[in-house]
Design a protein around this motif. Structure first.
Motif, PDB file in Angstrom:
ATOM      1  N   VAL A  46       0.835  -1.202   0.000  1.00 45.44           N
ATOM      2  CA  VAL A  46       0.000   0.000   0.000  1.00 45.44           C
ATOM      3  C   VAL A  46       0.875   1.259   0.000  1.00 45.44           C
ATOM      4  O   VAL A  46       0.658   2.184  -0.783  1.00 45.44           O
ATOM      5  CB  VAL A  46      -0.945  -0.001   1.221  1.00 45.44           C
ATOM      6  N   ARG A  47       1.864   1.302   0.881  1.00 48.53           N
ATOM      7  CA  ARG A  47       2.725   2.476   0.953  1.00 48.53           C
ATOM      8  C   ARG A  47       3.519   2.662  -0.338  1.00 48.53           C
ATOM      9  O   ARG A  47       3.746   3.801  -0.778  1.00 48.53           O
ATOM     10  CB  ARG A  47       3.658   2.329   2.163  1.00 48.53           C
ATOM     11  N   ALA A  48       3.924   1.561  -0.974  1.00 54.01           N
ATOM     12  CA  ALA A  48       4.703   1.655  -2.207  1.00 54.01           C
ATOM     13  C   ALA A  48       3.939   2.396  -3.291  1.00 54.01           C
ATOM     14  O   ALA A  48       4.502   3.218  -4.025  1.00 54.01           O
ATOM     15  CB  ALA A  48       5.085   0.257  -2.687  1.00 54.01           C
ATOM     16  N   VAL A  49       2.627   2.132  -3.387  1.00 52.10           N
ATOM     17  CA  VAL A  49       1.803   2.825  -4.380  1.00 52.10           C
ATOM     18  C   VAL A  49       1.703   4.310  -4.034  1.00 52.10           C
ATOM     19  O   VAL A  49       1.819   5.179  -4.915  1.00 52.10           O
ATOM     20  CB  VAL A  49       0.395   2.192  -4.448  1.00 52.10           C
ATOM     21  N   GLU A  50       1.521   4.624  -2.755  1.00 54.28           N
ATOM     22  CA  GLU A  50       1.364   6.016  -2.321  1.00 54.28           C
ATOM     23  C   GLU A  50       2.598   6.858  -2.632  1.00 54.28           C
ATOM     24  O   GLU A  50       2.481   8.054  -2.922  1.00 54.28           O
ATOM     25  CB  GLU A  50       1.091   6.061  -0.818  1.00 54.28           C
ATOM     26  N   ILE A  51       3.770   6.272  -2.549  1.00 56.01           N
ATOM     27  CA  ILE A  51       5.015   7.051  -2.672  1.00 56.01           C
ATOM     28  C   ILE A  51       5.728   6.812  -4.002  1.00 56.01           C
ATOM     29  O   ILE A  51       6.870   7.227  -4.180  1.00 56.01           O
ATOM     30  CB  ILE A  51       5.977   6.751  -1.508  1.00 56.01           C
ATOM     31  N   SER A  61      13.048   1.428  -5.428  1.00 59.98           N
ATOM     32  CA  SER A  61      13.586   2.775  -5.563  1.00 59.98           C
ATOM     33  C   SER A  61      12.464   3.767  -5.273  1.00 59.98           C
ATOM     34  O   SER A  61      11.340   3.614  -5.768  1.00 59.98           O
ATOM     35  CB  SER A  61      14.124   2.977  -6.984  1.00 59.98           C
ATOM     36  N   VAL A  62      12.768   4.785  -4.457  1.00 58.17           N
ATOM     37  CA  VAL A  62      11.753   5.755  -4.017  1.00 58.17           C
ATOM     38  C   VAL A  62      12.237   7.163  -4.327  1.00 58.17           C
ATOM     39  O   VAL A  62      13.385   7.512  -4.003  1.00 58.17           O
ATOM     40  CB  VAL A  62      11.489   5.612  -2.497  1.00 58.17           C
ATOM     41  N   PRO A  63      11.406   8.009  -4.942  1.00 55.17           N
ATOM     42  CA  PRO A  63      11.808   9.392  -5.231  1.00 55.17           C
ATOM     43  C   PRO A  63      12.058  10.188  -3.950  1.00 55.17           C
ATOM     44  O   PRO A  63      11.687   9.769  -2.846  1.00 55.17           O
ATOM     45  CB  PRO A  63      10.611   9.960  -5.995  1.00 55.17           C
ATOM     46  N   SER A  64      12.656  11.351  -4.106  1.00 53.19           N
ATOM     47  CA  SER A  64      12.893  12.221  -2.955  1.00 53.19           C
ATOM     48  C   SER A  64      11.592  12.814  -2.439  1.00 53.19           C
ATOM     49  O   SER A  64      10.575  12.866  -3.157  1.00 53.19           O
ATOM     50  CB  SER A  64      13.859  13.354  -3.329  1.00 53.19           C
ATOM     51  N   GLU A  65      11.620  13.241  -1.171  1.00 49.88           N
ATOM     52  CA  GLU A  65      10.491  13.889  -0.508  1.00 49.88           C
ATOM     53  C   GLU A  65       9.252  12.988  -0.451  1.00 49.88           C
ATOM     54  O   GLU A  65       8.117  13.437  -0.633  1.00 49.88           O
ATOM     55  CB  GLU A  65      10.161  15.225  -1.178  1.00 49.88           C
ATOM     56  N   ARG A  66       9.474  11.736  -0.184  1.00 46.76           N
ATOM     57  CA  ARG A  66       8.372  10.790  -0.002  1.00 46.76           C
ATOM     58  C   ARG A  66       8.379  10.286   1.439  1.00 46.76           C
ATOM     59  O   ARG A  66       9.421   9.965   1.992  1.00 46.76           O
ATOM     60  CB  ARG A  66       8.485   9.606  -0.959  1.00 46.76           C
ATOM     61  N   GLU A  67       7.178  10.201   2.028  1.00 47.39           N
ATOM     62  CA  GLU A  67       7.032   9.785   3.418  1.00 47.39           C
ATOM     63  C   GLU A  67       6.897   8.261   3.464  1.00 47.39           C
ATOM     64  O   GLU A  67       5.809   7.713   3.290  1.00 47.39           O
ATOM     65  CB  GLU A  67       5.803  10.463   4.028  1.00 47.39           C
ATOM     66  N   VAL A  68       7.995   7.589   3.719  1.00 47.20           N
ATOM     67  CA  VAL A  68       8.009   6.128   3.719  1.00 47.20           C
ATOM     68  C   VAL A  68       7.286   5.583   4.946  1.00 47.20           C
ATOM     69  O   VAL A  68       6.588   4.564   4.867  1.00 47.20           O
ATOM     70  CB  VAL A  68       9.460   5.609   3.667  1.00 47.20           C
ATOM     71  N   ASP A  70       8.443   9.945  11.781  1.00 50.53           N
ATOM     72  CA  ASP A  70       8.294  10.036  10.336  1.00 50.53           C
ATOM     73  C   ASP A  70       9.642   9.719   9.696  1.00 50.53           C
ATOM     74  O   ASP A  70      10.690  10.153  10.200  1.00 50.53           O
ATOM     75  CB  ASP A  70       7.895  11.449   9.905  1.00 50.53           C
ATOM     76  N   CYS A  71       9.627   9.014   8.583  1.00 49.68           N
ATOM     77  CA  CYS A  71      10.841   8.743   7.814  1.00 49.68           C
ATOM     78  C   CYS A  71      10.592   9.197   6.384  1.00 49.68           C
ATOM     79  O   CYS A  71       9.725   8.648   5.694  1.00 49.68           O
ATOM     80  CB  CYS A  71      11.198   7.262   7.848  1.00 49.68           C
ATOM     81  N   VAL A  72      11.334  10.229   5.955  1.00 45.28           N
ATOM     82  CA  VAL A  72      11.088  10.884   4.677  1.00 45.28           C
ATOM     83  C   VAL A  72      12.366  10.879   3.849  1.00 45.28           C
ATOM     84  O   VAL A  72      13.456  11.207   4.359  1.00 45.28           O
ATOM     85  CB  VAL A  72      10.613  12.343   4.881  1.00 45.28           C
ATOM     86  N   THR A  73      12.252  10.534   2.579  1.00 42.26           N
ATOM     87  CA  THR A  73      13.430  10.507   1.715  1.00 42.26           C
ATOM     88  C   THR A  73      13.899  11.941   1.439  1.00 42.26           C
ATOM     89  O   THR A  73      13.109  12.814   1.080  1.00 42.26           O
ATOM     90  CB  THR A  73      13.133   9.801   0.385  1.00 42.26           C
ATOM     91  N   LEU A  74      15.191  12.176   1.604  1.00 38.08           N
ATOM     92  CA  LEU A  74      15.795  13.477   1.305  1.00 38.08           C
ATOM     93  C   LEU A  74      16.380  13.513  -0.097  1.00 38.08           C
ATOM     94  O   LEU A  74      16.706  14.583  -0.614  1.00 38.08           O
ATOM     95  CB  LEU A  74      16.890  13.787   2.328  1.00 38.08           C
ATOM     96  N   SER A  75      16.538  12.357  -0.681  1.00 39.49           N
ATOM     97  CA  SER A  75      17.022  12.214  -2.050  1.00 39.49           C
ATOM     98  C   SER A  75      16.374  10.958  -2.612  1.00 39.49           C
ATOM     99  O   SER A  75      15.652  10.249  -1.902  1.00 39.49           O
ATOM    100  CB  SER A  75      18.551  12.086  -2.067  1.00 39.49           C
TER     101      SER A  75
END
Length: 209
Positions: free
Chosen positions: A45-50, A93-100, A155-160
Motif C-alpha cells: 500500500v505504501r509503495a503505491v502512495e510514494i 527505488s523511491v523518489p525524494s520527498e516521499r514519506e516512507v 516520520d521517515c522521509v526521503t531526502l534524495s
C-alpha cells in the motif's frame, strides 16, 4: 520481545513446513488493530502512495550484502546466512520527498536504506518537529513496529532518491518457517541495533534540555 524469542527458541528446522505457511507470528501482531478501527499499512500500500518502483533483486541483494558485511553487528552472520537472508527482502527505488513511514501509524514492514538519505523526524506534543537523525546507507528503519506490532515512533522521509530493501511481517514469518535459526539470529541482531539506537537518541534528547 520476550515472546518473540520464546517463539523462535521453541522452533526447530524439523518442525517447519517447506513453504513456512504455518507461521503467522508477526502478521497476527497487527490483526487486532482492525477490530479497534485502526489501519495497518503494509508495504504494498505504501509503495503505491510514494511511487516506489521495484529494481533488480540481484542488485538489491548485492547492495544489502555489501553494506551489512561492513556493519559491526550484522556481519556476525556468516556468508551462507547472509546469502539466505537477503533473498527474503524486496527491493525498491523511491523518489525524494516521499514519506516512507508516518509517526503513530501501524506499519507491518521495515526498510534498510541502501542508497540515498532519509530524515527521521518526530512531532513533539508541544508542536515542535524534531530532527532525530538523518539515516545513511545500511541503517534499519521501522523495525520497532514490525517486532512489537506497535505504532511508528517517527516520520521517515526521503531526502534524495533512495533505494530500499523492504522486509514485511509476512516475509519474516516465512523466514521463521523456513529458516528458524536464521530468523532467531536476525531478530536478535535487530533488537541489539534498536537498543543501541534508542540509547543514543535518549542521550541526544537529554542534551537538548
Amino acid at each position: 520481545m520476550k515472546q518473540i524469542f520464546e517463539k523462535l527458541r521453541g522452533r526447530s528446522a524439523s518442525d517447519s513446513r517447506p513453504d513456512g505457511s504455518e507461521s503467522t507470528f508477526f502478521q497476527t501482531a497487527f490483526q487486532g488493530h482492525a477490530t479497534e478501527g485502526e489501519i495497518t499499512i503494509p508495504w504494498d500500500v505504501r509503495a503505491v502512495e510514494i511511487d516506489a518502483r521495484r529494481f533488480s533483486s540481484d542488485r538489491g541483494a548485492q547492495l544489502l550484502r555489501g553494506l551489512w558485511t561492513r556493519d559491526p553487528h550484522m556481519r556476525s552472520l556468516d556468508a551462507a546466512q547472509m546469502d539466505r537472508l537477503v533473498h527474503y527482502f524486496d527491493y525498491a527505488s523511491v523518489p525524494s520527498e516521499r514519506e516512507v513511514m508516518r509517526q503513530d501509524e501501524y506499519g507491518s514492514f521495515l526498510v534498510v536504506l541502501l542508497e540515498g538519505s532519509m530524515a527521521v523526524d518526530r512531532l513533539q506534543p508541544w508542536g515542535e518537529r524534531l530532527r532525530l537523525s538523518e539515516a545513511r546507507p545500511g541503517e534499519v528503519l521501522g523495525e520497532m513496529s514490525l517486532l512489537d506490532g506497535g505504532r511508528r515512533f517517527s516520520d521517515c522521509v526521503t531526502l534524495s532518491e533512495c533505494r530500499l530493501a523492504v522486509l514485511g511481517a509476512e516475509d519474516l514469518d516465512e523466514m521463521m518457517g523456513q529458516q528458524p535459526q536464521l530468523a532467531a539470529s536476525f531478530v536478535a541482531l535487530l533488537a541489539r541495533k534498536l537498543s543501541l539506537r534508542l540509547r543514543a537518541m535518549g542521550e541526544r534528547l537529554t542534551d537538548r534540555r
